[in-house]
Scaffold this active site. Structure first.
Site, PDB file in Angstrom:
ATOM      1  N   LYS A 114       0.819  -1.214   0.000  1.00 16.61           N
ATOM      2  CA  LYS A 114       0.000   0.000   0.000  1.00 16.61           C
ATOM      3  C   LYS A 114       0.851   1.262   0.000  1.00 16.61           C
ATOM      4  O   LYS A 114       0.488   2.264  -0.607  1.00 16.61           O
ATOM      5  CB  LYS A 114      -0.926   0.023   1.231  1.00 16.61           C
ATOM      6  N   LYS A 206      -5.183  -9.835  -7.638  1.00 14.96           N
ATOM      7  CA  LYS A 206      -6.372  -9.958  -6.805  1.00 14.96           C
ATOM      8  C   LYS A 206      -7.480  -9.035  -7.308  1.00 14.96           C
ATOM      9  O   LYS A 206      -7.200  -7.941  -7.788  1.00 14.96           O
ATOM     10  CB  LYS A 206      -5.991  -9.540  -5.377  1.00 14.96           C
ATOM     11  N   LYS A 209     -10.492  -3.138  -5.319  1.00  5.86           N
ATOM     12  CA  LYS A 209     -11.111  -1.854  -5.617  1.00  5.86           C
ATOM     13  C   LYS A 209     -10.121  -0.864  -6.227  1.00  5.86           C
ATOM     14  O   LYS A 209     -10.519   0.116  -6.835  1.00  5.86           O
ATOM     15  CB  LYS A 209     -11.725  -1.256  -4.349  1.00  5.86           C
TER      16      LYS A 209
END
Ligand code: TRP
Length: 343
Positions: A114, A206, A209
């Site tokens: 992230k 994956k 979003k």
């Protein structure tokens, strides 16, 4: 004293809910209600580790709560609430910040993913996030946490924190006459054919979003036509489906679609291949689309109804928070005493 089996899990209200959230988490929460005391949380405090527009955060908090209920979680049986209503999460989170080590946090792959190259500029909360997650779980002395594959490392860290707390405070824990395994060593529950739902466009990524292509994601609230279109356009190879699971090796996209079908039908990849082995995607994709619509449409309809009545959701979340607070208060009375806080 063995810990009584208790389940805790949470979803962040930080993006529109998709098939990965549904199959990897929410759908698996439902049957656990038959066998365990369950606590299902909307982790809004986790969501703000990255910027959230306040209006979006509120809307999505309601949306996750609505998805829980629409998918079959029973608020009279399970505790359903949003994290920020129970202040003890923050309180125990702080204490765990003082138990966990910086080195442990730096090894978290989700943080590294992230933060990317931007480690200087992400929030301190994003770095400390796993210790708040440990607090979520251990506040209720939860023994089992159903999560997707990607959360395994955070569960290991939760056990490390429990173990270090139990160890560092062992003298005081004993002196207070408490069980020396004060916090349980919580197990992740990662099972089923779709613990990792992949992007419809790239079987190596994956479903997420943060993907830039909407076509790679099936949202829980997509209408029937949109679902059918996304399944039809999903990337695949040109081979027919194999009859055995071993034949899916090296075929990430095919494996993903078979896993999704299995999870949606409460079966296994073996069973799906027994039915569809030898058939091409021209047959399998329409069957998958039909199944996805049959499962998701009623849930989406119920979500819409619930989101349209925030007063009912408020009532459910407030009631859940009250029941959660009662459990949390018991743990925190002991923890404060163990740590040596006065008052
Ligand atoms: N970290 C989880 C995720 O990103 C969300 C989460 C927060 C969670 N606290 C939790 C999951 C406690 C399970 C238990 O998906």
């Amino acid at each position: 004293m063995p810990f009584s089996p208790r389940v805790f899990s949470g979803i962040q209200p930080s993006g529109d809910l998709h098939l990965g959230n549904y199959l990897g988490a929410i759908r698996r929460f439902v049957p656990l209600q038959q066998t365990h005391d369950c606590i299902y949380c909307v982790v809004d405090m986790h969501a703000i580790t990255v910027w959230q527009e306040p209006e979006d955060l509120r809307r999505r908090t309601y949306e996750v709560a609505a998805a829980y209920i629409a998918a079959g979680l029973d608020p009279s049986r399970s505790i359903i609430f949003n994290q920020s209503q129970v202040l003890q999460h923050a309180e125990l989170g702080w204490i765990f910040n003082c138990v966990a080590r910086v080195g442990w946090m730096s090894r978290m792959t989700q943080f590294k993913d992230k933060a990317g190259k931007n480690t200087e500029n992400v929030s301190l909360g994003l770095f400390a996030y796993p210790s708040l997650m440990a607090a979520d779980i251990l506040l209720y002395k939860a023994t089992h946490v159903p999560v997707g594959e990607d959360q395994k490392q955070h569960l290991e860290l939760t056990r490390d924190i429990a173990q270090k707390f139990n160890h560092d405070y062992r003298k005081r824990i004993r002196a207070l006459g408490l069980d020396e395994t004060f916090f349980p060593l919580t197990e992740p529950v990662i099972a089923g054919p779709a613990t990792r739902v992949m992007s419809l466009r790239d079987g190596a990524k994956k479903m997420s979003k943060s993907d830039t292509s909407d076509m790679s994601i099936i949202y829980m609230t997509d209408d029937a036509d949109t679902i059918a279109k996304k399944v039809r356009k999903a990337t695949t190879d040109a081979e027919p489906l194999p009859s055995e699971v071993a034949g899916l090796a090296g075929r990430a996209e095919a494996s993903n679609l078979v896993g999704i079908y299995a999870a949606l039908s409460d079966s296994s990849k073996e069973q799906v291949l027994r039915e569809f082995g030898g058939q091409g995607f021209g047959t399998f994709k329409p069957a998958l689309a039909e199944l996805a619509v049959a499962v998701l449409s009623p849930i989406a309809g119920e979500m819409r109804r619930l989101v349209g009545d925030p007063a009912e959701l408020d009532r459910i979340l407030r009631d859940g928070a009250e029941r959660a607070r009662a459990l949390a208060a018991t743990t925190m009375r002991e923890v404060r005493d163990i740590v040596g806080f006065v008052g």
